[in-house]
Scaffold this motif. Structure first.
Motif, PDB file in Angstrom:
ATOM      1  N   GLU A   1      -6.083 -44.814 -38.253  1.00 39.29           N
ATOM      2  CA  GLU A   1      -7.000 -45.931 -37.978  1.00 39.29           C
ATOM      3  C   GLU A   1      -6.970 -46.953 -39.110  1.00 39.29           C
ATOM      4  O   GLU A   1      -7.942 -47.645 -39.367  1.00 39.29           O
ATOM      5  CB  GLU A   1      -8.433 -45.408 -37.780  1.00 39.29           C
ATOM      6  CG  GLU A   1      -8.616 -44.412 -36.664  1.00 39.29           C
ATOM      7  CD  GLU A   1      -8.544 -45.028 -35.259  1.00 39.29           C
ATOM      8  OE1 GLU A   1      -8.332 -46.257 -35.141  1.00 39.29           O
ATOM      9  OE2 GLU A   1      -8.689 -44.260 -34.301  1.00 39.29           O
TER      10      GLU A   1
ATOM     11  N   ARG B   1     -10.427 -49.776 -27.291  1.00 35.23           N
ATOM     12  CA  ARG B   1      -9.845 -50.090 -28.594  1.00 35.23           C
ATOM     13  C   ARG B   1      -8.894 -51.272 -28.474  1.00 35.23           C
ATOM     14  O   ARG B   1      -8.163 -51.419 -27.503  1.00 35.23           O
ATOM     15  CB  ARG B   1      -9.158 -48.878 -29.202  1.00 35.23           C
ATOM     16  CG  ARG B   1      -7.935 -48.375 -28.483  1.00 35.23           C
ATOM     17  CD  ARG B   1      -7.057 -47.506 -29.391  1.00 35.23           C
ATOM     18  NE  ARG B   1      -7.638 -46.243 -29.803  1.00 35.23           N
ATOM     19  CZ  ARG B   1      -7.891 -45.916 -31.066  1.00 35.23           C
ATOM     20  NH1 ARG B   1      -7.622 -46.755 -32.038  1.00 35.23           N
ATOM     21  NH2 ARG B   1      -8.383 -44.744 -31.368  1.00 35.23           N
TER      22      ARG B   1
ATOM     23  N   ASP C   1      -7.727 -36.687 -41.130  1.00 30.52           N
ATOM     24  CA  ASP C   1      -6.838 -35.537 -40.952  1.00 30.52           C
ATOM     25  C   ASP C   1      -5.415 -35.846 -41.425  1.00 30.52           C
ATOM     26  O   ASP C   1      -4.453 -35.669 -40.682  1.00 30.52           O
ATOM     27  CB  ASP C   1      -6.849 -35.087 -39.488  1.00 30.52           C
ATOM     28  CG  ASP C   1      -8.057 -34.218 -39.175  1.00 30.52           C
ATOM     29  OD1 ASP C   1      -8.869 -33.985 -40.089  1.00 30.52           O
ATOM     30  OD2 ASP C   1      -8.192 -33.765 -38.022  1.00 30.52           O
TER      31      ASP C   1
HETATM   32  N1  LIG Z   1     -10.123 -36.507 -38.119  1.00 29.60           N
HETATM   33  C1  LIG Z   1      -9.714 -36.633 -36.855  1.00 29.60           C
HETATM   34  N2  LIG Z   1     -10.052 -37.736 -36.128  1.00 29.60           N
HETATM   35  C2  LIG Z   1      -9.623 -37.835 -34.859  1.00 29.60           C
HETATM   36  C3  LIG Z   1      -8.823 -36.843 -34.241  1.00 29.60           C
HETATM   37  N3  LIG Z   1      -8.571 -37.247 -32.964  1.00 29.60           N
HETATM   38  C4  LIG Z   1      -9.193 -38.438 -32.800  1.00 29.60           C
HETATM   39  N4  LIG Z   1      -9.819 -38.802 -33.951  1.00 29.60           N
HETATM   40  C5  LIG Z   1     -10.656 -39.987 -34.191  1.00 29.60           C
HETATM   41  O1  LIG Z   1     -11.755 -39.877 -33.316  1.00 29.60           O
HETATM   42  C6  LIG Z   1     -12.152 -41.155 -32.834  1.00 29.60           C
HETATM   43  C7  LIG Z   1     -12.038 -41.175 -31.315  1.00 29.60           C
HETATM   44  O2  LIG Z   1     -10.681 -41.011 -30.942  1.00 29.60           O
HETATM   45  P1  LIG Z   1      -9.932 -42.008 -29.939  1.00 29.60           P
HETATM   46  O3  LIG Z   1      -8.458 -41.851 -30.075  1.00 29.60           O
HETATM   47  O4  LIG Z   1     -10.479 -43.376 -30.085  1.00 29.60           O
HETATM   48  O5  LIG Z   1     -10.319 -41.376 -28.590  1.00 29.60           O
HETATM   49  P2  LIG Z   1     -10.873 -42.115 -27.358  1.00 29.60           P
HETATM   50  O6  LIG Z   1     -11.933 -43.062 -27.771  1.00 29.60           O
HETATM   51  O7  LIG Z   1     -11.192 -41.044 -26.408  1.00 29.60           O
HETATM   52  O8  LIG Z   1      -9.583 -42.857 -26.809  1.00 29.60           O
HETATM   53  P3  LIG Z   1      -9.055 -44.343 -27.122  1.00 29.60           P
HETATM   54  O9  LIG Z   1     -10.182 -45.185 -27.570  1.00 29.60           O
HETATM   55  O10 LIG Z   1      -8.421 -44.776 -25.873  1.00 29.60           O
HETATM   56  O11 LIG Z   1      -8.052 -44.204 -28.211  1.00 29.60           O
HETATM   57  C8  LIG Z   1     -11.248 -42.153 -33.527  1.00 29.60           C
HETATM   58  O12 LIG Z   1     -11.911 -42.621 -34.678  1.00 29.60           O
HETATM   59  C9  LIG Z   1     -10.021 -41.322 -33.883  1.00 29.60           C
HETATM   60  O13 LIG Z   1      -9.325 -41.830 -34.999  1.00 29.60           O
HETATM   61  C10 LIG Z   1      -8.459 -35.698 -35.021  1.00 29.60           C
HETATM   62  O14 LIG Z   1      -7.775 -34.784 -34.581  1.00 29.60           O
HETATM   63  N5  LIG Z   1      -8.941 -35.645 -36.303  1.00 29.60           N
END
Ligand SMILES: Nc1nc2c(ncn2[C@@H]2O[C@H](COP(=O)(O)OP(=O)(O)OP(=O)(O)O)[C@@H](O)[C@H]2O)c(=O)[nH]1
Ligand SMILES: [Mg+2]
Length: 244
Positions: free
Chosen positions: A12, A206, A37
């Motif tokens: 991010e 996003r 992570d």
């Molecule tokens: N530390 C950590 N953060 C994670 C992990 N998977 C996702 N994140 C974080 O959790 C938050 C939510 O994940 P997103 O990828 O945005 O999931 P989402 O909102 O369901 O899907 P999108 O918005 O479409 O990407 C974000 O800040 C990610 O960076 C992980 O395995 N470890």
């Protein structure tokens, strides 16, 4: 109310500096914990640089991508070892608008858990493909049908827990990872008799960075609901909690 906003991050880099700035600007009551992570794009190092200059920012590093659920659990434990009165969950990708944060703190005065809801009083999701919206909205109806939990948006990840709630739950029993982590936390809080309050939020897809949602996360959510409901004898209502 002294509040810790936990933001798990995985790749991010493009979002994090602006997000931190926006969150800290909302109110002096909040501090942040970034749980990274070991993002290949260097988000963790960037977070360290920001934290070095700002005592309101904290960083936890984990060795690899261990999942959203365990990132939050680790963050909750970190908060409980310190003097925060409330703990929030928030995504790094600006799907959750920092300007809505004060509404959570206001609602927390009369609630144990405050859930940001996309589906209460209409549907407020911007820029999601219809397929994704139907999946999320359908999941929320499915959770309600099977558990009876009176929450419009059980998979949302913009929320607040008062300290005493996290202290009362057996966090080591929480095992789910993706959307089901949100469902499981809500369900455990509800079954324990805590007051869950939903406030309307607007969710925006996003703009930068890539999604981490997977087929596995969706399947996990489908079956976790049955596991949770079965573990509680398919009880569909809770007893009010005696006043503390
Ligand atoms: N530390 C950590 N953060 C994670 C992990 N998977 C996702 N994140 C974080 O959790 C938050 C939510 O994940 P997103 O990828 O945005 O999931 P989402 O909102 O369901 O899907 P999108 O918005 O479409 O990407 C974000 O800040 C990610 O960076 C992980 O395995 N470890
Ligand atoms: Mg997201």
């Amino acid at each position: 109310m002294k509040t810790l906003v936990i933001v798990p991050t995985y790749n991010e880099r493009e979002n994090l500096p602006r997000l931190i700035e926006a969150v800290l600007a909302t109110t002096p009551e909040v501090e942040m914990l970034i749980v990274d992570d070991n993002s290949p794009d260097g988000t963790g190092g960037l977070a360290d640089e920001i934290a070095a200059k700002n005592p309101r920012v904290h960083v936890m590093h984990r060795p690899g991508k261990l999942g959203l659920g365990t990132a939050y659990i680790a963050g909750f434990r970190w908060a409980l070892e310190r003097d925060y009165e409330a703990v929030m969950e928030m995504d790094a990708d600006f799907s959750h608008d920092p300007r809505e944060l004060p509404a959570f703190l206001a609602a927390a005065k009369d609630a144990d858990v405050v859930i940001g809801s996309r589906y209460k009083q209409g549907v407020r999701v911007v820029d999601w493909p219809l397929r994704r919206l139907l999946l999320s909205y359908g999941a929320s109806r499915y959770v309600r049908l099977i558990t009876g939990m009176p929450i419009h948006d059980p998979t949302g990840g913009f929320k607040l827990f008062r300290r005493h709630v996290l202290a009362a739950l057996n966090l080591e029993q929480v095992h789910s990872e993706g959307y089901s982590f949100q469902i499981e936390m809500n369900y455990r809080c509800w079954m324990a008799g805590f007051r869950l309050v939903e406030i309307p939020i607007t969710f925006v897809d996003r703009r930068v960075g890539v999604s981490k949602i997977s087929r596995r996360i969706v399947w996990e959510a489908l079956w976790v609901v049955w596991r949770l409901a079965a573990a509680h004898g398919f009880r569909r209502r809770t007893k009010p909690r005696p006043a503390a």
